[in-house]
Design a protein around this motif. Structure first.
Motif, PDB file in Angstrom:
ATOM      1  N   UNK A 292       2.346  -5.890  -5.549  1.00 46.48           N
ATOM      2  CA  UNK A 292       0.927  -5.522  -6.451  1.00 46.48           C
ATOM      3  C   UNK A 292       0.697  -4.291  -5.559  1.00 46.48           C
ATOM      4  N   UNK A 293       0.543  -3.022  -6.286  1.00 46.57           N
ATOM      5  CA  UNK A 293       0.442  -1.842  -5.616  1.00 46.57           C
ATOM      6  C   UNK A 293      -0.853  -1.155  -5.435  1.00 46.57           C
ATOM      7  N   UNK A 294      -1.361  -1.064  -4.052  1.00 47.44           N
ATOM      8  CA  UNK A 294      -2.767  -0.634  -3.976  1.00 47.44           C
ATOM      9  C   UNK A 294      -2.726   0.915  -2.970  1.00 47.44           C
ATOM     10  N   UNK A 295      -3.604   1.594  -3.713  1.00 48.30           N
ATOM     11  CA  UNK A 295      -3.430   2.988  -3.306  1.00 48.30           C
ATOM     12  C   UNK A 295      -4.265   3.160  -1.775  1.00 48.30           C
TER      13      UNK A 295
ATOM     14  N   UNK B  70      -7.361   0.623  -0.181  1.00 49.15           N
ATOM     15  CA  UNK B  70      -7.204  -0.459   0.947  1.00 49.15           C
ATOM     16  C   UNK B  70      -8.261  -0.174   2.486  1.00 49.15           C
ATOM     17  N   UNK B  71      -8.423   1.213   2.561  1.00 52.71           N
ATOM     18  CA  UNK B  71      -9.352   1.449   3.613  1.00 52.71           C
ATOM     19  C   UNK B  71     -11.005   1.222   3.307  1.00 52.71           C
ATOM     20  N   UNK B  72     -11.237   1.518   2.109  1.00 51.49           N
ATOM     21  CA  UNK B  72     -12.498   1.212   1.746  1.00 51.49           C
ATOM     22  C   UNK B  72     -12.651  -0.412   1.850  1.00 51.49           C
ATOM     23  N   UNK B  73     -11.571  -1.075   1.508  1.00 51.90           N
ATOM     24  CA  UNK B  73     -11.811  -2.572   1.464  1.00 51.90           C
ATOM     25  C   UNK B  73     -11.901  -3.187   2.844  1.00 51.90           C
ATOM     26  N   UNK B  74     -11.166  -2.545   3.772  1.00 54.60           N
ATOM     27  CA  UNK B  74     -11.105  -2.896   5.317  1.00 54.60           C
ATOM     28  C   UNK B  74     -12.644  -2.421   5.722  1.00 54.60           C
ATOM     29  N   UNK B  75     -12.962  -1.216   5.371  1.00 56.15           N
ATOM     30  CA  UNK B  75     -14.627  -1.024   5.814  1.00 56.15           C
ATOM     31  C   UNK B  75     -15.604  -1.869   5.196  1.00 56.15           C
ATOM     32  N   UNK B  76     -15.316  -2.215   3.894  1.00 58.78           N
ATOM     33  CA  UNK B  76     -16.198  -3.376   3.540  1.00 58.78           C
ATOM     34  C   UNK B  76     -16.116  -4.482   4.091  1.00 58.78           C
TER      35      UNK B  76
ATOM     36  N   UNK C  56       0.738  -1.305   0.031  1.00 58.78           N
ATOM     37  CA  UNK C  56       0.113  -0.213   0.116  1.00 58.78           C
ATOM     38  C   UNK C  56       0.744   1.156  -0.058  1.00 58.78           C
ATOM     39  N   UNK C  57       0.349   2.320  -0.421  1.00 58.52           N
ATOM     40  CA  UNK C  57       1.158   3.506  -0.819  1.00 58.52           C
ATOM     41  C   UNK C  57       0.242   4.728  -0.679  1.00 58.52           C
ATOM     42  N   UNK C  58       0.868   5.925  -0.583  1.00 62.04           N
ATOM     43  CA  UNK C  58      -0.005   7.191  -0.445  1.00 62.04           C
ATOM     44  C   UNK C  58       0.488   8.030   0.464  1.00 62.04           C
ATOM     45  N   UNK C  59      -0.142   9.382   0.609  1.00 64.42           N
ATOM     46  CA  UNK C  59       0.360  10.237   1.653  1.00 64.42           C
ATOM     47  C   UNK C  59       0.503   9.841   2.883  1.00 64.42           C
ATOM     48  N   UNK C  60       1.427  10.215   3.804  1.00 61.52           N
ATOM     49  CA  UNK C  60       1.675   9.938   5.204  1.00 61.52           C
ATOM     50  C   UNK C  60       2.270   8.711   5.075  1.00 61.52           C
ATOM     51  N   UNK C  61       2.817   7.862   4.471  1.00 61.17           N
ATOM     52  CA  UNK C  61       3.538   6.798   4.341  1.00 61.17           C
ATOM     53  C   UNK C  61       5.003   6.950   4.863  1.00 61.17           C
ATOM     54  N   UNK C  62       5.421   6.425   5.824  1.00 62.06           N
ATOM     55  CA  UNK C  62       6.723   6.771   6.460  1.00 62.06           C
ATOM     56  C   UNK C  62       7.785   6.504   5.288  1.00 62.06           C
ATOM     57  N   UNK C  63       9.005   7.507   5.225  1.00 60.46           N
ATOM     58  CA  UNK C  63       9.750   7.284   4.238  1.00 60.46           C
ATOM     59  C   UNK C  63      10.880   6.144   4.236  1.00 60.46           C
ATOM     60  N   UNK C  64      10.534   5.112   5.154  1.00 63.21           N
ATOM     61  CA  UNK C  64      11.471   4.173   5.321  1.00 63.21           C
ATOM     62  C   UNK C  64      10.902   3.035   4.213  1.00 63.21           C
ATOM     63  N   UNK C  65       9.551   3.289   3.723  1.00 63.88           N
ATOM     64  CA  UNK C  65       9.081   2.174   2.768  1.00 63.88           C
ATOM     65  C   UNK C  65       9.421   2.594   1.305  1.00 63.88           C
TER      66      UNK C  65
ATOM     67  N   UNK D  96      -6.864  -8.592  -0.240  1.00 66.83           N
ATOM     68  CA  UNK D  96      -6.925  -7.341  -0.693  1.00 66.83           C
ATOM     69  C   UNK D  96      -5.805  -7.328  -1.926  1.00 66.83           C
ATOM     70  N   UNK D  97      -6.266  -7.185  -3.171  1.00 66.34           N
ATOM     71  CA  UNK D  97      -5.237  -6.946  -4.214  1.00 66.34           C
ATOM     72  C   UNK D  97      -5.642  -5.953  -5.055  1.00 66.34           C
ATOM     73  N   UNK D  98      -4.688  -5.202  -5.924  1.00 62.14           N
ATOM     74  CA  UNK D  98      -5.120  -4.252  -6.535  1.00 62.14           C
ATOM     75  C   UNK D  98      -4.878  -4.572  -8.255  1.00 62.14           C
ATOM     76  N   UNK D  99      -4.467  -5.646  -8.535  1.00 61.96           N
ATOM     77  CA  UNK D  99      -4.130  -6.004 -10.016  1.00 61.96           C
ATOM     78  C   UNK D  99      -3.394  -5.028 -10.448  1.00 61.96           C
ATOM     79  N   UNK D 100      -2.331  -4.333  -9.934  1.00 60.00           N
ATOM     80  CA  UNK D 100      -1.320  -3.336 -10.487  1.00 60.00           C
ATOM     81  C   UNK D 100      -0.066  -3.783 -10.219  1.00 60.00           C
TER      82      UNK D 100
END
Ligand code: NAD
Ligand code: TDX
Length: 343
Positions: free
Chosen positions: A216-219, A223-229, A181-190, A242-246
């Motif tokens: 496989x890269x998930x925005x 990911x959050x909508x998947x967990x909510x679902x 998973x990636x996006x804003x607020x991810x620690x710059x160690x990843x 939870x996959x992204x097919x990316x």
């Protein structure tokens, strides 16, 4: 189950990367959100900027392995979503004990309290890494777990305890196994934020080995909508991939970031490989699709959004990156013999 069954939920690790996005999503619904977070190097109240003073958000600093902190946080909650974890594979190779303490023992403490208080849902956020490397095809939820690094082993061990509470006590547990998973607020160690912030700092991207390892890269919003679902519609006792097919090899991700930032292609530098580096992860996610979820963000779109955010927020990442270098990367990179220098 109806669409809005909970009045109050506990989100552990809600000041981390994915957890903080999930807190924002949860607050869009009419419920109280309690965040329990230890605020390790990976967590920060800044990640909750904009919602920290929300009247339905209650923040508690504490450790999921501390029974007193958990007892206070879980009181009155109908559901628990457990994000809290040590999450970086490279750190787990150097300091595995912290991973057992939080990821396994901390999860046990949460399970015990969830059982005592009789929550309606206990959603444990796990990872596709529990399957180990998947060289061909895609892992299904019924496949055996073959974790291959200390982080993945601790996540798999936690899952076994989670499912044991379903089998033994009928605690209504759910497990999600998300991909990278990636996006804003991810620690710059990843990898992705490290690549972006390195280029923005005039440093190269250190690519482990031949760079052909595939993820496989998930925005993060997907990911959050998947967990909510899964929280609302999942079947207790079940795991959901939870996959992204990316799917992209790391070198393709690095090249895309170089291109989007207009950087020199020579900024991608091959360095020695991560020990036991899993070659490929892939999950089959039709079980989750059957609950009505699908990812919405392509890798290209997500990367562009993520880069725009890091470009605009050096105030958020500069200290974190410097701290990671000082505490960890300098040593890691030295061991790998890379040309990256400490700022
Ligand atoms: P992160 O490292 O950004 O955040 C972890 C959060 O947990 C931090 O806020 C930290 O302070 C908190 N925390 C750590 N130890 C704690 C403890 N003992 N008690 C209370 N809080 C504690 O992690 P992330 O990337 O947001 O990952 C969140 C969850 O999602 C983890 O369980 C991880 O295994 C899982 N996951 C992550 C990814 C990914 O690519 N990032 C993919 C799949 C699954
Ligand atoms: O500097 C780097 N160079 C590099 O080539 C780093 C940090 C990583 N890599 C490679 C290793 C992986 O193949 O990039 C890929 C991604 O690495 P990470 O961002 O460390 O992620 P990964 O090891 O795949 O694990 C991630 O996905 C599953 C998260 O960190 C986990 O928390 C999640 O469960």
């Amino acid at each position: 189950m109806g669409l809005q069954p909970f009045r109050r939920i506990l989100v552990t690790g809600g000041a981390g990367f994915i957890g903080s996005h999930f807190v924002r999503l949860a607050l869009e619904h009419d419920l109280e959100v309690v965040v329990l977070d230890k605020l390790t190097y990976a967590g920060s109240l800044l990640n909750l900027e904009g919602v920290l003073d929300h009247p339905r958000l209650h923040f508690l600093q504490g450790d999921i392995a501390d029974p007193a902190a958990v007892a206070e946080a879980i009181a009155g909650c109908q559901a628990v979503v457990n994000f809290a974890a040590e999450t970086h594979v490279d750190r787990s190779l150097l300091e595995p004990a912290a991973f057992v303490q939080t990821n396994v023992w901390g999860t046990m403490v949460l399970l015990e309290h969830a059982l005592r208080t009789g929550v309606q849902r206990f959603l444990h956020v796990s990872t596709d890494e529990v399957y180990g490397e998947v060289l061909t095809g895609a892992a299904r939820e019924i496949d055996p777990l073959h974790p291959r690094n200390p982080y993945a082993a601790s996540k798999a061990a936690a899952e076994h305890f989670v499912f044991s509470y379903w089998t033994s006590y009928r605690l209504p547990v759910l497990v999600t196994r998300g991909c990278n998973t990636y996006g804003p607020y991810q620690h710059p160690e990843k990898f992705i934020p490290l690549a972006i912030t390195n280029l923005l700092s005039g440093q190269p991207i250190p690519l482990y080995g031949d760079g052909l390892h595939e993820r496989d890269w998930l925005y993060v919003d997907d990911h959050c909508r998947a967990i909510w679902t899964v929280l609302l519609h999942g079947q207790p006792g079940q795991a959901y991939n939870i996959g992204a097919s990316q799917h992209r090899p790391n070198i393709a991700v690095a090249r895309a970031i170089v291109h989007l930032l207009g950087a020199d292609p020579a900024s991608i530098v091959h360095v020695s490989d991560r020990p036991g580096h899993d070659r490929r992860y892939a999950v089959e996610w039709s079980k989750l699709a059957a609950l009505g979820w699908a990812p919405r963000t392509s890798c290209e779109e997500g990367l562009a959004r993520t880069i725009a955010w890091y470009r605009s927020r050096p105030d958020w990442w500069t200290a974190r990156r410097d701290e990671a270098f000082a505490a960890y990367y300098a040593r890691n990179y030295r061991d790998r013999g890379t040309p990256v220098t400490q700022p």
